[in-house]
Design a protein around this motif. Structure first.
Motif, short mmCIF file in Angstrom:
data_model
loop_
_atom_site.label_atom_id
_atom_site.label_comp_id
_atom_site.label_asym_id
_atom_site.label_seq_id
_atom_site.Cartn_x
_atom_site.Cartn_y
_atom_site.Cartn_z
N CYS A 66 68.19 -0.08 55.80
CA CYS A 66 66.98 0.66 56.19
C CYS A 66 66.21 -0.14 57.25
N ASP A 67 65.51 0.60 58.10
CA ASP A 67 64.72 -0.03 59.15
C ASP A 67 63.32 -0.39 58.67
N LEU A 68 62.86 0.30 57.63
CA LEU A 68 61.50 0.11 57.15
C LEU A 68 61.48 0.36 55.65
N ILE A 69 60.73 -0.47 54.91
CA ILE A 69 60.62 -0.33 53.46
C ILE A 69 59.14 -0.26 53.10
N LEU A 70 58.72 0.87 52.56
CA LEU A 70 57.33 1.07 52.16
C LEU A 70 57.24 0.92 50.65
N VAL A 71 56.41 -0.01 50.20
CA VAL A 71 56.24 -0.27 48.77
C VAL A 71 54.88 0.27 48.34
N PHE A 72 54.91 1.25 47.42
CA PHE A 72 53.68 1.87 46.93
C PHE A 72 53.34 1.31 45.56
N PHE A 73 52.11 0.83 45.43
CA PHE A 73 51.61 0.35 44.14
C PHE A 73 50.61 1.38 43.59
N ASP A 74 50.85 1.79 42.36
CA ASP A 74 49.99 2.78 41.72
C ASP A 74 48.86 2.06 40.99
N PRO A 75 47.60 2.43 41.23
CA PRO A 75 46.49 1.73 40.57
C PRO A 75 46.25 2.15 39.13
N MET A 76 47.06 3.08 38.61
CA MET A 76 46.79 3.63 37.28
C MET A 76 47.57 2.92 36.18
N HIS B 109 64.46 -9.44 53.84
CA HIS B 109 63.92 -8.54 54.87
C HIS B 109 62.40 -8.49 54.79
N GLY B 110 61.77 -9.63 54.83
CA GLY B 110 60.32 -9.66 54.73
C GLY B 110 59.63 -8.91 55.84
N ASP B 111 60.24 -8.86 57.03
CA ASP B 111 59.60 -8.18 58.16
C ASP B 111 59.64 -6.67 58.02
N ARG B 112 60.48 -6.14 57.15
CA ARG B 112 60.58 -4.70 56.97
C ARG B 112 59.66 -4.18 55.86
N LEU B 113 59.18 -5.06 55.02
CA LEU B 113 58.36 -4.67 53.87
C LEU B 113 56.91 -4.45 54.26
N HIS B 114 56.33 -3.36 53.76
CA HIS B 114 54.92 -3.06 53.94
C HIS B 114 54.38 -2.54 52.60
N PHE B 115 53.24 -3.11 52.17
CA PHE B 115 52.68 -2.79 50.87
C PHE B 115 51.47 -1.88 51.03
N TYR B 116 51.33 -0.93 50.09
CA TYR B 116 50.21 0.00 50.12
C TYR B 116 49.73 0.26 48.70
N LEU B 117 48.41 0.35 48.54
CA LEU B 117 47.83 0.80 47.28
C LEU B 117 47.67 2.30 47.37
N SER B 118 48.59 3.03 46.75
CA SER B 118 48.58 4.49 46.83
C SER B 118 47.62 5.08 45.81
N LYS B 119 47.30 6.34 46.00
CA LYS B 119 46.36 7.06 45.11
C LYS B 119 45.06 6.28 44.94
#
Length: 451
Positions: free
Chosen positions: A177-187, A206-216
């Motif tokens: 994969c070219d990009l990895i989006l990691v979603f963290f659920d706050p619940m 692949h640290g350069d491909r990882l992006h973290f997000y706090l979803s919801k």
């Protein structure tokens, strides 16, 4: 998916008129330069023993995280269609590929692997093929025409059993994969150990491909609650050496809903910009790889032609050596035969055949050999004749050994290789330069391009 779906007629006008974006056209043309059956770089490279992989026409973005983290909802929001099922329960049990196409269609595992041949190694993972699917939709919202989303199963701890090794499959997909989006659920599921373990392994490779997000993020309560949740997640991540790095960022995102306004800062557009940046980088990498592959093919063809010339010269030298040894090998028994014939014939017959002067000249030249032969005993004469016969056989054997030549290309094959070299140098490189100029003209002025 929450939120109002916008009218898609204007956004899809480009698709209806058959137009495509500049980036899409560049990636498509590059892919065609590699895969053309008649003169594609892949087939040209195979003729000189070089293996090339054709670039993909879209980037691949994998979404991962705990279950109910909003991965499928984000895909639905991005494409502005209700493609993926969403809910609190584990809706995505396998890996679902979401891509744009000519018509709405759903594909099963075998059809998915046929559509994406570079994902065929997934068959080696037991049980995965039955849990692969592809959703094709006609949306051209945002940059979806250049994106293939991979929606992964929701990750949970405890006794939850997957029908395949989900950790290993995600790790393998992370490699392609070219990009990895990691979603963290706050619940309450953001600190899922399975998710954190996989994220840590992916970060090592692949640290350069990882992006973290706090979803919801709009469901996390007030601002203080969101800050507390983010601190808990960051603290848990920083406990892992590979994830404890400078510049860590985790934007807050949620699916906007005009019927449910929120005061929480929504950075979901940052995800779109990240995808946009990855697309631009992929276009540049594809053009750079095209130039590099052209150089590799040109060098391989030049080396092949040069080696063929060297082999041809070596073959000519081998033939000359073989002819010399063959003549030498046959001259020994021929000389013995002449001596025998001359010894049997009488002097009168020789004078009739050669004349007096010819007979005298022949006798003069053969006198030393005849005298030497007469000084030997009968046994020595037999040994001498046997040695000469053996020498003749050895010379013929050596001649056969030196006559071994290596195969060379025919004139037609050399002309075809030369034509392919000219095609790569004059056509493909010119096309690559034109595509690069088109790409750069999107960002800079014509005046800068002419400098």
């Amino acid at each position: 998916m929450s939120g109002k779906i916008k009218n898609r007629n204007a956004a899809n006008a480009e698709a209806l008129t058959g137009g495509v974006s500049c980036d899409e056209r560049i990636l498509r043309d590059c892919h065609q330069l590699y895969t053309d059956p008649a003169s594609g770089l892949v087939s040209v490279a195979e003729t000189v023993g070089v293996k090339l992989l054709a670039p993909r026409k879209k980037i691949t973005v994998m979404l991962m995280g705990n279950h109910s983290a909003g991965k499928s909802s984000f895909i639905n929001w991005y494409v502005e269609e209700h493609i993926q099922r969403t809910g609190v329960a584990i809706e995505t049990q396998g890996f679902s590929f979401v891509t744009s196409g000519r018509k709405r269609e759903s594909l099963t595992g075998n059809a998915t692997l046929h559509l994406y041949p570079h994902f065929k190694p997934l068959q080696e993972f037991k049980g995965v093929s039955e849990y692969l699917s592809t959703e094709i939709c006609t949306s051209r919202q945002k940059r979806f025409s250049l994106v293939t989303f991979v929606d992964s199963p929701g990750l949970v701890d405890g006794d939850m059993k997957y029908p395949f090794d989900v950790d290993e499959v995600i790790m393998w997909l992370g490699d392609v994969c070219d990009l990895i989006l990691v979603f963290f659920d706050p619940m309450g599921q953001a600190l899922c150990k399975r998710s954190l373990n996989i994220v840590e392994k992916l970060n090592d490779k692949h640290g350069d491909r990882l992006h973290f997000y706090l979803s919801k993020a709009d469901e996390a309560g007030g601002e203080s609650d969101r800050q507390r949740v983010m601190m808990q997640i960051v603290q848990e991540l920083c406990k892992r050496p590979g994830l404890n790095k400078c510049g860590f960022d985790m934007p807050t995102i949620y699916i906007p809903n005009p019927n449910k306004p929120s005061r929480c800062v929504n950075q979901i557009e940052d995800v779109c910009r990240t995808i946009e940046k990855t697309i631009n980088q992929t276009v540049q990498n594809t053009l750079n790889s095209l130039e590099k592959d052209c150089e590799v093919i040109s060098e391989a063809i030049a080396d092949t032609l040069s080696n063929d010339r060297q082999v041809s010269a070596s073959n000519r030298r081998a033939r000359c050596k073989s002819c010399f040894l063959t003549l030498l090998g046959f001259s020994v028994p021929l000389a013995l035969a002449v001596l025998v014939v001359l010894g049997v014939l009488s002097k009168e017959l020789l004078e009739v055949a050669l004349g007096p002067e010819g007979t005298e000249t022949l006798s003069l030249y053969l006198a030393p050999a005849v005298k030497l032969f007469e000084t030997l005993s009968v046994e020595q004469q037999l040994y001498g004749v046997g040695g000469m016969v053996l020498l003749s056989f050895l010379l013929l054997i050596f001649a056969r050994y030196f006559f071994r030549t290596q195969p060379t290309m025919s004139g037609k094959q050399k002309r075809q290789l030369q034509e392919k070299l000219e095609y790569v140098q004059e056509v493909v490189k010119t096309k690559k330069k034109k595509l690069y100029d088109e790409y750069l003209r999107q960002s800079v002025s014509d005046q800068d391009m002419d400098m």
